[in-house]
Design an enzyme around this catalytic site. Structure first.
Site, PDB file in Angstrom:
ATOM      1  N   ASP A   1       0.858  -1.181   0.000  1.00 15.02           N
ATOM      2  CA  ASP A   1       0.000   0.000   0.000  1.00 15.02           C
ATOM      3  C   ASP A   1       0.899   1.239   0.000  1.00 15.02           C
ATOM      4  O   ASP A   1       1.843   1.326   0.798  1.00 15.02           O
ATOM      5  CB  ASP A   1      -0.905  -0.003   1.239  1.00 15.02           C
TER       6      ASP A   1
ATOM      7  N   ASP B   1      -4.736   2.723  -3.823  1.00 12.95           N
ATOM      8  CA  ASP B   1      -3.301   2.630  -3.555  1.00 12.95           C
ATOM      9  C   ASP B   1      -2.896   1.226  -3.096  1.00 12.95           C
ATOM     10  O   ASP B   1      -1.810   1.027  -2.558  1.00 12.95           O
ATOM     11  CB  ASP B   1      -2.899   3.652  -2.487  1.00 12.95           C
TER      12      ASP B   1
END
Length: 498
Positions: free
Chosen positions: A370, A413
């Site tokens: 992430d 993300d």
């Protein structure tokens, strides 16, 4: 065929640029939903149906039933122009007058190809414009990567060959016009002599050969021998232009440069068709121009009337479909990739998990990743800066992850790396490589926002535990992210205190 209000499912998968490609394509493009047809096929298979063609021909109403299961999702502007419709709504409201008469014969061919397990289908069909004008069409369909259900997105492209078909009919009716048609036809035409190949076939039958496909498997060199025996009698001007040849002699002297490895395989299939008595057939082939450019071609072979016994005259027509194949390949790419990062998308990743479960590969490592501070970057510097971070991380993962590993953007993300056959030590080594590449990336883009990621690792020894391993990797990643933000806050506090 069902005609609801158009569903904008394509918009969900493509960005504005890709929609522009679909809309501005010179090909007539339909995006359709065949998922209900897939379910009907599954039902018929469960009912014991084996020969779909025979089953549908027993009762033509079954063909109509299949047509009714197909939903139109979207068409491009070329479709409206082709069918002389002002709007999509007008076209959908009159599809019963567009698809009629001989259309069901073409649909039968398409359904039979799908029934045989093919992800592509093709046929020649006749449709009608809203003005009543008949349209001869060369139709090609390809099943795109499934987003939700099997066959829920099928791209169908149509080439208007009305003029060509009319020219062909005129040539058959009047030999006087044949030469002019041959030279002026907007496709590549070849007249070839297959009589020596017919003699070779007769010799094989006399020797007792009955299964020609098996014979070719044992004697693949026979294909090359047949190519040597084939004689090209004539080609038209368009052929020279298509293959970038100066003259007919120039083309024939360099035929070995035209024929690719795929062309040999296609020619073998043509020989099998001829052996089985199919004196008219079609397929897609690949050739090269004399300059080495790849050509994708739609080939149609027809033995001349009166030459059915000796094959002394055979007409080959080649339609250039290179642009269409590139467009189809691009749309297929879109169905499997995230356009911003060029990594695989969530849909492909989920399908790959299912494939690994069937293959029962173990161990399997998963890395959840992430990007840190992406929202802050978007808010402070704009989404262009955030997109730049996403693209850079896509570059990092593309360099770090080799097949059979897969790196995918799961959304926003969030990223996931799937590593079949990797244990915890090997997966940790790859994660170290990713972090090292991030450091290099930040050095290269030193004037941009720094790229930083949180990561979590998990390994499963049983493919049945893959989803559980994904959750473990996610949990480890979130723990790493919390530690990252906590460390940042401490540094800020220390800096303020000092």
């Amino acid at each position: 065929m069902q005609y609801p209000a158009p569903v904008d499912s394509l918009s969900a998968a493509l960005d504005t640029r890709d929609l522009d490609l679909f809309e501005s394509s010179p090909m007539a493009c339909w995006l359709e939903d065949y998922s209900a047809l897939f379910e009907r096929f599954q039902q018929w298979r469960a009912d014991g149906i084996q020969d779909l063609r025979a089953w549908l021909q027993q009762d033509r109403r079954r063909l109509t039933e299949c047509a009714d299961l197909i939903r139109v999702l979207r068409v491009n502007r070329r479709v409206l122009e082709l069918y002389q419709a002002e709007t999509l709504e007008q076209l959908l409201a009159h599809l019963d007058s567009v698809f009629r008469d001989d259309m069901l014969d073409g649909l039968l061919q398409e359904l039979d190809q799908l029934w045989q397990g093919k992800s592509e289908f093709q046929s020649l069909t006749v449709n009608y414009a809203l003005t009543g004008r008949s349209l001869d069409l060369s139709l090609k369909g390809v099943v795109l990567a499934s987003a939700q259900r099997p066959w829920d997105r099928v791209l169908v492209t149509m080439e208007d060959i009305t003029g060509l078909q009319a020219l062909r009919r005129q040539a058959q009716e009047s030999a006087r016009d044949a030469r002019e048609f041959f030279e002026q036809a907007p496709v590549s035409l070849w007249v070839e002599d297959f009589s020596a190949i017919r003699v070779l076939f007769d010799e094989l039958r006399h020797r007792g050969v009955t299964n020609f496909r098996t014979f070719l498997d044992v004697h693949p060199d026979f294909v090359g021998r047949c190519l040597q025996e084939l004689r090209v009698l004539d080609v038209n001007r368009y052929t020279l232009k298509l293959f970038q040849a100066i003259s007919q002699e120039d083309l024939l002297d360099h035929l070995d440069e035209v024929l690719t490895h795929e062309a040999y395989a296609s020619f073998a299939e043509q020989l099998i068709d001829l052996w089985d008595g199919r004196l008219q057939h079609q397929r897609e082939v690949q050739n090269n121009t004399l300059r080495g450019d790849k050509l994708y071609l739609h080939l149609q072979l027809s033995v001349f009337r009166g030459c059915e016994q000796d094959w002394s005259k055979v007409l080959i027509s080649l339609t250039d479909i290179t642009a269409r194949k590139k467009a189809e390949a691009y749309l297929e790419y879109l169905g499997q990739h995230d356009i911003l990062t060029q990594l695989k998308n969530r849909s492909y990743f989920v399908d790959e998990l299912a494939r690994q479960t069937r293959k029962r590969t173990a161990p399997i490592a998963l890395i959840a990743l992430d990007i840190n501070n992406l929202k802050y970057t978007n808010d402070s510097s704009g989404h262009a800066a955030g997109d730049d971070l996403l693209r850079r991380f896509g570059e990092v993962l593309s360099k770090a992850v080799d097949a059979p590993g897969i790196a995918a953007r799961m959304g926003g993300d969030e990223f996931m790396v799937l590593l079949p056959g990797k244990d915890l030590e090997l997966a940790q080594g790859l994660l170290n490589d990713i972090r090292a590449l991030i450091d290099l990336n930040n050095q290269y883009y030193s004037n941009n926002h720094a790229l930083s990621v949180s990561a979590g690792l998990a390994v499963c020894q049983d493919v049945a535990e893959l989803e559980h391993a994904m959750r473990q990797a996610d949990q480890a990643m979130y723990a790493d992210k919390q530690a990252y933000y906590l460390a940042n806050r401490r540094r800020e506090t220390d800096s303020t205190g000092s």
